[in-house]
Design an enzyme around this catalytic site. Sequence first.
Site, PDB file in Angstrom:
ATOM      1  N   TYR A  57       0.823  -1.214   0.000  1.00  0.00           N
ATOM      2  CA  TYR A  57       0.000   0.000   0.000  1.00  0.00           C
ATOM      3  C   TYR A  57       0.858   1.265   0.000  1.00  0.00           C
ATOM      4  CZ  TYR A  57      -4.143  -2.838   0.239  1.00  0.00           C
ATOM      5  OH  TYR A  57      -5.130  -3.738  -0.088  1.00  0.00           O
ATOM      6  N   ARG A  65       1.544   1.761  -3.639  1.00  0.00           N
ATOM      7  CA  ARG A  65       0.348   2.260  -4.354  1.00  0.00           C
ATOM      8  C   ARG A  65       0.059   3.697  -3.942  1.00  0.00           C
ATOM      9  NH1 ARG A  65      -4.623  -1.462  -3.578  1.00  0.00           N
ATOM     10  NH2 ARG A  65      -5.565   0.030  -5.012  1.00  0.00           N
ATOM     11  N   GLN A  72     -15.308   2.693  -5.807  1.00  0.00           N
ATOM     12  CA  GLN A  72     -14.623   1.528  -5.237  1.00  0.00           C
ATOM     13  C   GLN A  72     -13.124   1.821  -5.134  1.00  0.00           C
ATOM     14  OE1 GLN A  72     -16.293  -2.376  -7.110  1.00  0.00           O
ATOM     15  NE2 GLN A  72     -16.667  -0.726  -8.591  1.00  0.00           N
ATOM     16  N   ASN A  73     -12.717   2.936  -5.706  1.00  0.00           N
ATOM     17  CA  ASN A  73     -11.292   3.269  -5.729  1.00  0.00           C
ATOM     18  C   ASN A  73     -10.834   3.826  -4.395  1.00  0.00           C
ATOM     19  OD1 ASN A  73     -11.352   2.480  -8.370  1.00  0.00           O
ATOM     20  ND2 ASN A  73     -11.513   4.564  -9.175  1.00  0.00           N
ATOM     21  N   ASP A 108      -8.054   5.678  -4.411  1.00  0.00           N
ATOM     22  CA  ASP A 108      -7.282   6.898  -4.703  1.00  0.00           C
ATOM     23  C   ASP A 108      -8.153   8.121  -4.418  1.00  0.00           C
ATOM     24  OD1 ASP A 108      -7.948   6.058  -8.077  1.00  0.00           O
ATOM     25  OD2 ASP A 108      -8.769   7.836  -7.093  1.00  0.00           O
ATOM     26  N   HIS A 152     -14.576   1.387  -0.447  1.00  0.00           N
ATOM     27  CA  HIS A 152     -13.455   0.504  -0.109  1.00  0.00           C
ATOM     28  C   HIS A 152     -12.353   1.232   0.636  1.00  0.00           C
ATOM     29  CE1 HIS A 152     -14.644  -2.428  -3.548  1.00  0.00           C
ATOM     30  NE2 HIS A 152     -15.453  -2.474  -2.515  1.00  0.00           N
ATOM     31  N   GLY A 204     -15.763   2.386 -15.590  1.00  0.00           N
ATOM     32  CA  GLY A 204     -14.480   1.733 -15.333  1.00  0.00           C
ATOM     33  C   GLY A 204     -14.475   0.725 -14.203  1.00  0.00           C
ATOM     34  N   THR A 205     -15.531  -0.102 -14.140  1.00  0.00           N
ATOM     35  CA  THR A 205     -15.523  -1.173 -13.153  1.00  0.00           C
ATOM     36  C   THR A 205     -15.990  -2.463 -13.799  1.00  0.00           C
ATOM     37  OG1 THR A 205     -16.486  -2.019 -11.078  1.00  0.00           O
ATOM     38  CG2 THR A 205     -17.822  -0.431 -12.322  1.00  0.00           C
ATOM     39  N   SER A 206     -15.368  -3.577 -13.384  1.00  0.00           N
ATOM     40  CA  SER A 206     -15.770  -4.880 -13.938  1.00  0.00           C
ATOM     41  C   SER A 206     -17.063  -5.364 -13.284  1.00  0.00           C
ATOM     42  CB  SER A 206     -14.652  -5.902 -13.694  1.00  0.00           C
ATOM     43  OG  SER A 206     -14.414  -6.012 -12.285  1.00  0.00           O
TER      44      SER A 206
HETATM   45  P1  NAD Z   1     -16.048 -10.456  -2.520  1.00  0.00           P
HETATM   46  O1  NAD Z   1     -15.962 -11.827  -1.913  1.00  0.00           O
HETATM   47  O2  NAD Z   1     -17.364  -9.875  -2.804  1.00  0.00           O
HETATM   48  O3  NAD Z   1     -15.168 -10.417  -3.815  1.00  0.00           O
HETATM   49  C1  NAD Z   1     -14.256 -11.374  -3.980  1.00  0.00           C
HETATM   50  C2  NAD Z   1     -13.769 -10.949  -5.311  1.00  0.00           C
HETATM   51  O4  NAD Z   1     -12.421 -10.739  -5.134  1.00  0.00           O
HETATM   52  C3  NAD Z   1     -13.998 -11.980  -6.373  1.00  0.00           C
HETATM   53  O5  NAD Z   1     -15.211 -11.771  -7.039  1.00  0.00           O
HETATM   54  C4  NAD Z   1     -12.819 -11.690  -7.258  1.00  0.00           C
HETATM   55  O6  NAD Z   1     -13.188 -10.674  -8.159  1.00  0.00           O
HETATM   56  C5  NAD Z   1     -11.811 -11.091  -6.300  1.00  0.00           C
HETATM   57  N1  NAD Z   1     -10.779 -12.068  -5.991  1.00  0.00           N
HETATM   58  C6  NAD Z   1     -10.768 -12.965  -4.990  1.00  0.00           C
HETATM   59  N2  NAD Z   1      -9.637 -13.671  -5.044  1.00  0.00           N
HETATM   60  C7  NAD Z   1      -8.935 -13.172  -6.065  1.00  0.00           C
HETATM   61  C8  NAD Z   1      -7.685 -13.455  -6.634  1.00  0.00           C
HETATM   62  N3  NAD Z   1      -6.905 -14.424  -6.138  1.00  0.00           N
HETATM   63  N4  NAD Z   1      -7.284 -12.740  -7.705  1.00  0.00           N
HETATM   64  C9  NAD Z   1      -8.049 -11.776  -8.197  1.00  0.00           C
HETATM   65  N5  NAD Z   1      -9.246 -11.448  -7.734  1.00  0.00           N
HETATM   66  C10 NAD Z   1      -9.666 -12.150  -6.681  1.00  0.00           C
HETATM   67  O7  NAD Z   1     -15.222  -9.431  -1.653  1.00  0.00           O
HETATM   68  P2  NAD Z   1     -14.919  -9.692  -0.152  1.00  0.00           P
HETATM   69  O8  NAD Z   1     -13.956 -10.839  -0.079  1.00  0.00           O
HETATM   70  O9  NAD Z   1     -16.220  -9.794   0.617  1.00  0.00           O
HETATM   71  O10 NAD Z   1     -14.176  -8.332   0.225  1.00  0.00           O
HETATM   72  C11 NAD Z   1     -15.004  -7.292   0.772  1.00  0.00           C
HETATM   73  C12 NAD Z   1     -14.690  -6.083  -0.010  1.00  0.00           C
HETATM   74  O11 NAD Z   1     -13.299  -5.724   0.105  1.00  0.00           O
HETATM   75  C13 NAD Z   1     -14.982  -6.261  -1.502  1.00  0.00           C
HETATM   76  O12 NAD Z   1     -15.938  -5.292  -1.876  1.00  0.00           O
HETATM   77  C14 NAD Z   1     -13.666  -5.985  -2.142  1.00  0.00           C
HETATM   78  O13 NAD Z   1     -13.850  -5.210  -3.321  1.00  0.00           O
HETATM   79  C15 NAD Z   1     -12.930  -5.151  -1.109  1.00  0.00           C
HETATM   80  N6  NAD Z   1     -11.478  -5.226  -1.385  1.00  0.00           N
HETATM   81  C16 NAD Z   1     -10.756  -4.091  -1.492  1.00  0.00           C
HETATM   82  C17 NAD Z   1      -9.430  -4.189  -1.819  1.00  0.00           C
HETATM   83  C18 NAD Z   1      -8.626  -2.963  -2.034  1.00  0.00           C
HETATM   84  O14 NAD Z   1      -7.424  -3.052  -2.239  1.00  0.00           O
HETATM   85  N7  NAD Z   1      -9.306  -1.824  -2.030  1.00  0.00           N
HETATM   86  C19 NAD Z   1      -8.814  -5.419  -1.984  1.00  0.00           C
HETATM   87  C20 NAD Z   1      -9.583  -6.529  -1.834  1.00  0.00           C
HETATM   88  C21 NAD Z   1     -10.928  -6.437  -1.524  1.00  0.00           C
HETATM   89  N1  APR Z   2     -11.584   3.355 -19.672  1.00  0.00           N
HETATM   90  C1  APR Z   2     -12.703   2.656 -19.339  1.00  0.00           C
HETATM   91  N2  APR Z   2     -12.670   1.444 -18.716  1.00  0.00           N
HETATM   92  C2  APR Z   2     -11.456   0.928 -18.437  1.00  0.00           C
HETATM   93  C3  APR Z   2     -10.244   1.602 -18.743  1.00  0.00           C
HETATM   94  C4  APR Z   2     -10.354   2.869 -19.397  1.00  0.00           C
HETATM   95  N3  APR Z   2      -9.278   3.566 -19.736  1.00  0.00           N
HETATM   96  N4  APR Z   2      -9.206   0.817 -18.339  1.00  0.00           N
HETATM   97  C5  APR Z   2      -9.749  -0.289 -17.784  1.00  0.00           C
HETATM   98  N5  APR Z   2     -11.094  -0.236 -17.856  1.00  0.00           N
HETATM   99  C6  APR Z   2     -12.061  -1.216 -17.358  1.00  0.00           C
HETATM  100  C7  APR Z   2     -11.609  -2.647 -17.483  1.00  0.00           C
HETATM  101  O1  APR Z   2     -12.017  -3.165 -18.741  1.00  0.00           O
HETATM  102  C8  APR Z   2     -12.373  -3.303 -16.320  1.00  0.00           C
HETATM  103  O2  APR Z   2     -13.663  -3.717 -16.751  1.00  0.00           O
HETATM  104  O3  APR Z   2     -12.194  -0.964 -15.982  1.00  0.00           O
HETATM  105  C9  APR Z   2     -12.533  -2.165 -15.315  1.00  0.00           C
HETATM  106  C10 APR Z   2     -11.621  -2.344 -14.093  1.00  0.00           C
HETATM  107  O4  APR Z   2     -12.112  -3.486 -13.401  1.00  0.00           O
HETATM  108  P1  APR Z   2     -11.270  -4.052 -12.158  1.00  0.00           P
HETATM  109  O5  APR Z   2      -9.841  -4.071 -12.529  1.00  0.00           O
HETATM  110  O6  APR Z   2     -11.961  -5.300 -11.722  1.00  0.00           O
HETATM  111  O7  APR Z   2     -11.446  -2.936 -11.046  1.00  0.00           O
HETATM  112  P2  APR Z   2     -12.722  -2.704 -10.124  1.00  0.00           P
HETATM  113  O8  APR Z   2     -13.991  -3.070 -10.844  1.00  0.00           O
HETATM  114  O9  APR Z   2     -12.592  -1.332  -9.588  1.00  0.00           O
HETATM  115  O10 APR Z   2     -12.483  -3.762  -8.916  1.00  0.00           O
HETATM  116  C11 APR Z   2     -13.452  -3.735  -7.852  1.00  0.00           C
HETATM  117  O11 APR Z   2     -12.115  -5.286  -6.561  1.00  0.00           O
HETATM  118  O12 APR Z   2     -10.070  -5.955  -5.801  1.00  0.00           O
HETATM  119  C12 APR Z   2     -11.203  -5.275  -5.473  1.00  0.00           C
HETATM  120  O13 APR Z   2     -11.476  -3.590  -3.946  1.00  0.00           O
HETATM  121  C13 APR Z   2     -10.900  -3.855  -5.172  1.00  0.00           C
HETATM  122  O14 APR Z   2     -12.152  -1.886  -5.622  1.00  0.00           O
HETATM  123  C14 APR Z   2     -11.644  -3.072  -6.215  1.00  0.00           C
HETATM  124  C15 APR Z   2     -12.750  -4.020  -6.562  1.00  0.00           C
END
Ligand code: NAD
Ligand code: APR
Length: 229
Positions: free
Chosen positions: A56, A59, A89-90, A92, A107, A172-174
């Site tokens: 962190y 980052r 969810q970011n 930053d 988050h 920009g979120t999956s």
């Molecule tokens: P969750 O169980 O709802 O989500 C788990 C998700 O984490 C999965 O859907 C997958 O997308 C991802 N994941 C799990 N293992 C992974 C791996 N090995 N590689 C890549 N992706 C993986 O989330 P949770 O476990 O209940 O966590 C609670 C919250 O904490 C969630 O909303 C999550 O987004 C958040 N979180 C934040 C950060 C951060 O750095 N901000 C990191 C992790 C989790």
């Molecule tokens: N413009 C638009 N979309 C973009 C761009 C861009 N320049 N670059 C990437 N993307 C899209 C990707 O295609 C992807 O669908 O943004 C999305 C990023 O998805 P993730 O990498 O999964 O990030 P996010 O959805 O924020 O993850 C959710 O997961 O690990 C946890 O807590 C963490 O907040 C994070 C959460």
Amino acid sequence: MSDKPNLVVLTGAGISAESGLSTFRDNNGLWNEYSVYEVATPEAWQQNPELVLEFYNQRRREVRQAQPNAAHQAISDAEADFEVTVVTQNVDNLHERAGSSQVLHVHGLITLARSSINEQVFELHDKDIQLGDHCPAGSQLRPHVVWFGEMVYHMDAAAQAISKADYLLVIGTSLSVFPAAGLVDEAPVEAHKALINKEADNVPPGFEVFQGSAAQLTPQILQAYPKQT
Ligand code: NAD
Ligand code: APR
């Protein structure tokens, strides 16, 4: 009571990609370089706090170097015509640095440290968190970031804002991580729903899709929204 329409913007890592910050699940995403279980879970924190702190700290340094891009700026500028709530969810602070005034970090926020034994948070300014940095209650400081398995923040306020949205714009979120991803279901049927993403592979029903760059598309789309006459 404002007569401006309500705009809620739900953002993920993709909105900050063009500011140079890694996403999570893209090809060069953070989860390809690190295992979630090594750096983003309470177990990781117990087993190897130095690695988690360094993940962190690194980052956070990148966030400090990054600048808001045209997508962040367009959302801030939209406050002239809309009541804007940003749900992100970011971790930053690019929305705030672009001037957005109502930002819900579900988050957490990487620029803050938090006590390990209570919810007290502390501005880090230009400092990192090192092992041995303690809160006033004597516990090790941790990043104010939600790890997998932990509770997320501001969900009630976020759901409330989305339930009253005239416009919901998802950028920009999956939408792969819950409960944040489930917020899209809180939007009223009559709300105008749009999604901007580089890939259009996970689009909730009822959303207009704009596939491409957040920095290019966000200003165009917000400019096209009807303004208060
Ligand atoms: P969750 O169980 O709802 O989500 C788990 C998700 O984490 C999965 O859907 C997958 O997308 C991802 N994941 C799990 N293992 C992974 C791996 N090995 N590689 C890549 N992706 C993986 O989330 P949770 O476990 O209940 O966590 C609670 C919250 O904490 C969630 O909303 C999550 O987004 C958040 N979180 C934040 C950060 C951060 O750095 N901000 C990191 C992790 C989790
Ligand atoms: N413009 C638009 N979309 C973009 C761009 C861009 N320049 N670059 C990437 N993307 C899209 C990707 O295609 C992807 O669908 O943004 C999305 C990023 O998805 P993730 O990498 O999964 O990030 P996010 O959805 O924020 O993850 C959710 O997961 O690990 C946890 O807590 C963490 O907040 C994070 C959460």
